[in-house]
Design a protein around this motif. Structure first.
Motif, PDB file in Angstrom:
ATOM      1  N   GLN A   1     -11.315  74.177 -29.729  1.00 29.84           N
ATOM      2  CA  GLN A   1     -12.094  75.330 -29.094  1.00 29.84           C
ATOM      3  C   GLN A   1     -12.140  75.901 -27.576  1.00 29.84           C
ATOM      4  OE1 GLN A   1     -16.018  75.831 -30.490  1.00 29.84           O
ATOM      5  NE2 GLN A   1     -16.436  77.405 -29.275  1.00 29.84           N
ATOM      6  N   SER A   2     -11.630  76.817 -26.181  1.00 29.70           N
ATOM      7  CA  SER A   2     -11.729  76.880 -25.535  1.00 29.70           C
ATOM      8  C   SER A   2     -13.352  77.161 -25.172  1.00 29.70           C
ATOM      9  CB  SER A   2     -10.781  78.602 -25.294  1.00 29.70           C
ATOM     10  OG  SER A   2     -10.571  78.299 -23.744  1.00 29.70           O
ATOM     11  N   SER A   3     -13.360  76.729 -24.002  1.00 31.98           N
ATOM     12  CA  SER A   3     -14.581  76.843 -23.452  1.00 31.98           C
ATOM     13  C   SER A   3     -15.396  78.904 -23.323  1.00 31.98           C
ATOM     14  CB  SER A   3     -15.002  76.728 -21.857  1.00 31.98           C
ATOM     15  OG  SER A   3     -14.117  76.663 -20.792  1.00 31.98           O
ATOM     16  N   GLU A   4     -16.542  78.956 -22.852  1.00 28.44           N
ATOM     17  CA  GLU A   4     -16.362  80.359 -23.062  1.00 28.44           C
ATOM     18  C   GLU A   4     -16.549  80.934 -21.360  1.00 28.44           C
ATOM     19  OE1 GLU A   4     -20.824  80.123 -23.176  1.00 28.44           O
ATOM     20  OE2 GLU A   4     -20.858  79.754 -25.242  1.00 28.44           O
ATOM     21  N   ASN A   5     -16.035  80.008 -20.410  1.00 28.12           N
ATOM     22  CA  ASN A   5     -15.509  80.978 -19.195  1.00 28.12           C
ATOM     23  C   ASN A   5     -14.007  80.138 -19.258  1.00 28.12           C
ATOM     24  OD1 ASN A   5     -18.445  80.819 -18.369  1.00 28.12           O
ATOM     25  ND2 ASN A   5     -18.902  78.659 -18.751  1.00 28.12           N
ATOM     26  N   ASN A   6     -12.800  79.961 -19.899  1.00 32.62           N
ATOM     27  CA  ASN A   6     -11.868  79.647 -19.299  1.00 32.62           C
ATOM     28  C   ASN A   6     -10.702  79.592 -20.212  1.00 32.62           C
ATOM     29  OD1 ASN A   6     -13.714  76.800 -18.084  1.00 32.62           O
ATOM     30  ND2 ASN A   6     -11.735  77.943 -16.555  1.00 32.62           N
ATOM     31  N   VAL A   7      -9.908  80.259 -20.205  1.00 36.81           N
ATOM     32  CA  VAL A   7      -8.041  80.258 -20.972  1.00 36.81           C
ATOM     33  C   VAL A   7      -8.017  79.030 -20.747  1.00 36.81           C
ATOM     34  CG1 VAL A   7      -6.176  80.852 -21.006  1.00 36.81           C
ATOM     35  CG2 VAL A   7      -8.279  82.961 -21.007  1.00 36.81           C
ATOM     36  N   SER A   8      -7.473  78.361 -22.147  1.00 37.09           N
ATOM     37  CA  SER A   8      -7.223  76.765 -22.456  1.00 37.09           C
ATOM     38  C   SER A   8      -5.374  77.220 -22.731  1.00 37.09           C
ATOM     39  CB  SER A   8      -8.259  76.105 -22.757  1.00 37.09           C
ATOM     40  OG  SER A   8      -9.400  76.060 -22.671  1.00 37.09           O
ATOM     41  N   ASN A   9      -5.090  75.776 -21.854  1.00 31.77           N
ATOM     42  CA  ASN A   9      -3.735  75.019 -23.098  1.00 31.77           C
ATOM     43  C   ASN A   9      -4.177  73.952 -22.571  1.00 31.77           C
ATOM     44  OD1 ASN A   9      -1.479  74.877 -23.651  1.00 31.77           O
ATOM     45  ND2 ASN A   9      -0.837  76.030 -21.949  1.00 31.77           N
ATOM     46  N   ALA A  10      -2.731  72.762 -23.087  1.00 29.36           N
ATOM     47  CA  ALA A  10      -3.527  71.144 -22.634  1.00 29.36           C
ATOM     48  C   ALA A  10      -1.941  71.302 -23.602  1.00 29.36           C
ATOM     49  CB  ALA A  10      -3.962  70.993 -24.143  1.00 29.36           C
ATOM     50  N   ASN A  11      -1.749  69.094 -23.371  1.00 28.56           N
ATOM     51  CA  ASN A  11      -0.074  69.107 -23.576  1.00 28.56           C
ATOM     52  C   ASN A  11      -0.391  68.443 -25.284  1.00 28.56           C
ATOM     53  OD1 ASN A  11       2.061  70.247 -22.437  1.00 28.56           O
ATOM     54  ND2 ASN A  11       1.073  68.893 -20.833  1.00 28.56           N
ATOM     55  N   LEU A  12      -0.159  68.127 -26.161  1.00 25.71           N
ATOM     56  CA  LEU A  12       0.407  67.174 -27.095  1.00 25.71           C
ATOM     57  C   LEU A  12       1.492  66.485 -27.277  1.00 25.71           C
ATOM     58  CD1 LEU A  12      -1.179  69.732 -29.512  1.00 25.71           C
ATOM     59  CD2 LEU A  12      -3.001  69.201 -27.863  1.00 25.71           C
ATOM     60  N   GLU A  13       0.959  64.957 -27.650  1.00 30.39           N
ATOM     61  CA  GLU A  13       1.191  63.798 -28.045  1.00 30.39           C
ATOM     62  C   GLU A  13       0.865  62.609 -28.614  1.00 30.39           C
ATOM     63  OE1 GLU A  13       3.326  62.548 -23.425  1.00 30.39           O
ATOM     64  OE2 GLU A  13       1.034  62.073 -23.555  1.00 30.39           O
ATOM     65  N   ALA A  14       1.700  62.275 -29.591  1.00 33.97           N
ATOM     66  CA  ALA A  14       1.672  61.193 -30.096  1.00 33.97           C
ATOM     67  C   ALA A  14       2.548  60.019 -30.144  1.00 33.97           C
ATOM     68  CB  ALA A  14       2.152  61.088 -32.008  1.00 33.97           C
ATOM     69  N   ILE A  15       1.152  59.141 -29.404  1.00 35.06           N
ATOM     70  CA  ILE A  15       2.028  57.468 -28.799  1.00 35.06           C
ATOM     71  C   ILE A  15       2.109  56.839 -30.500  1.00 35.06           C
ATOM     72  CG2 ILE A  15       1.093  55.059 -27.013  1.00 35.06           C
ATOM     73  CD1 ILE A  15      -0.469  57.587 -26.737  1.00 35.06           C
ATOM     74  N   THR A  16       3.217  56.093 -30.920  1.00 32.53           N
ATOM     75  CA  THR A  16       3.448  54.933 -32.083  1.00 32.53           C
ATOM     76  C   THR A  16       3.505  53.126 -31.166  1.00 32.53           C
ATOM     77  OG1 THR A  16       5.463  55.681 -31.815  1.00 32.53           O
ATOM     78  CG2 THR A  16       4.519  56.856 -33.485  1.00 32.53           C
ATOM     79  N   GLU A  17       3.727  52.689 -32.585  1.00 31.68           N
ATOM     80  CA  GLU A  17       3.563  51.675 -31.990  1.00 31.68           C
ATOM     81  C   GLU A  17       3.533  50.492 -33.148  1.00 31.68           C
ATOM     82  OE1 GLU A  17       0.119  47.853 -32.116  1.00 31.68           O
ATOM     83  OE2 GLU A  17      -0.662  49.715 -30.721  1.00 31.68           O
ATOM     84  N   ASN A  18       5.232  49.771 -32.458  1.00 29.13           N
ATOM     85  CA  ASN A  18       6.112  49.380 -33.581  1.00 29.13           C
ATOM     86  C   ASN A  18       6.275  49.652 -34.734  1.00 29.13           C
ATOM     87  OD1 ASN A  18       5.540  46.405 -32.491  1.00 29.13           O
ATOM     88  ND2 ASN A  18       3.619  46.102 -33.722  1.00 29.13           N
TER      89      ASN A  18
END
Length: 408
Positions: A322-339
């Motif tokens: 959910q974006s905040s009440e004052n800003n347009v939002s964006n983000a990068n998504l990653e998955a980090i795997t182990e072994n």
């Protein structure tokens, strides 16, 4: 000592007045022993008893007693009079231990936090019958200002992390065997032990705020936040400015101004969590101008492993934002795997949503990991615009090679 005064003989009443002064048994009374700190407890002031004061008040002589594990109780409502017989208590004599802090507790108990142990003093209203008791000799307190009473717990920073003492059995105290910070042990190990005594804390809005020096920092450069509503450490915050540190934390203000305020060594003030947009503002010095920085944030989940040590095949995820009440939002998504170790680029919110997340808009995003094989997986969200709220996350995976027949 008793003083008797007789009135003038010419006075027809010829009255006699007697004034009595309280005296001490044994060593006599002492003035305040130049303590580093003190706490009020049952109308008395309790201080560390490290120094002796002799001479007049105008030119006192301060002598170091070379004793670091003694406390001294003042007389009732007199912070400058201390009885060195009944009001003196020593804890862990003969051990490499010293007093770090005190906390006035319920049912006439003073909790004494030593560096390597924790004690209580009971019945301080009558110092002649007061007794001390060891709560634990396994853990101690690193920083006096890390001590907070929160509900039924006394919380403090120790060598092994953040520990708690609990109320049990009509206000008796009992130490916990597992630290409250067990889930962030990696972060706790980053605390600079040479400067950990500078740690400070406050409690506000169901959260325990603890400022500590991480890595090579000699000042408190990071803020750890524990949320008592979801019973988890929810954030590790810092200000990306070498001139800023969390020297003091306090709760102040009234109305909508009430909140957590942090203060640095030059007097700069910053109200914590005061804004809803993606811009942070703080004062670096007293009377200075506001500094404005864009908030850079990331959220890293715990390691998902399907409660098995077998290798898994990771399939897909679902993310609610959910974006905040004052800003347009964006983000990068990653998955980090182990072994097998690796990083899976899952794209951005805008690429999965067909555009940036609008003001106060919420969305459910779905994507795939590509059936990557790994023991465990973490999910990471790094904001590039605005302040998106991570509301929920689900990852799906299955154990590989479930067939009992040998794979060839």
């Amino acid at each position: 000592t008793t003083f008797t005064f007789v009135t003038d003989k010419a006075d027809a009443t010829n009255k006699t007045a007697t004034v009595e002064k309280k005296t001490s048994i044994g060593l006599g009374f002492s003035h305040m022993p130049a303590p580093e700190f003190g706490v009020p407890h049952q109308r008395r002031l309790v201080v560390p008893y490290q120094f002796d004061i002799t001479g007049s008040s105008g030119s006192p002589t301060i002598t170091d007693r070379k004793i670091l594990d003694e406390a001294l109780f003042s007389d009732i409502l007199d912070q400058n009079m201390y009885d060195r017989v009944y009001g003196q208590f020593r804890f862990n004599a003969g051990e490499a231990d010293f007093i770090v802090g005190f906390h006035s507790f319920s049912d006439d108990q003073l909790v004494v936090f030593n560096r390597n142990s924790v004690h209580t003093v009971r019945n301080s209203l009558d110092l002649g019958s007061s007794v001390s008791q060891v709560i634990t000799s396994d853990i101690g307190c690193l920083a006096r200002k890390s001590i907070q009473q929160i509900g039924n717990k006394l919380i403090f920073l120790s060598d092994n992390g953040v520990y708690a003492l609990d109320f049990v059995d009509l206000y008796n105290l009992r130490g916990q065997d597992v630290p409250l910070s067990a889930t962030i042990h990696g972060t706790i190990q980053r605390i600079n032990q040479n400067h950990a005594h500078k740690a400070v804390s406050v409690y506000f809005d169901n959260r325990y705020y603890l400022a500590v020096p991480l890595d090579d920092s000699t000042t408190n450069n990071a803020l750890l936040i524990y949320n008592f509503l979801n019973k988890q450490w929810e954030s590790l915050d810092s200000v990306n400015d070498p001139s800023w540190e969390y020297t003091h934390l306090l709760v102040g203000g009234s109305g909508d101004k009430r909140g957590v305020y942090s203060i640095n060594r030059t007097g700069g003030v910053h109200k914590y969590e005061d804004r809803d947009d993606d811009t942070d503002r703080y004062l670096e010095t007293i009377g200075g101008d506001d500094k404005t920085v864009i908030i850079s944030a990331s959220a890293l989940t715990r390691m998902f492993n399907v409660k098995s040590i077998d290798r898994k095949k990771w399939n897909n995820f679902e993310l609610h934002l959910q974006s905040s009440e004052n800003n347009v939002s964006n983000a990068n998504l990653e998955a980090i795997t182990e072994n097998i170790d690796g990083i899976i680029d899952l794209g951005s919110v805008s690429s999965l949503n067909g555009g940036e997340l609008g003001v106060n808009e919420d969305v459910s995003l779905r994507g795939r990991f590509g059936n990557k094989r790994a023991y465990g997986l973490q999910f990471k969200l790094t904001t590039t615009k605005g302040r998106p709220r991570l509301r929920a996350l689900k990852v799906a995976g299955a154990i590989t090679f479930r067939n009992f027949q040998k794979a060839e």
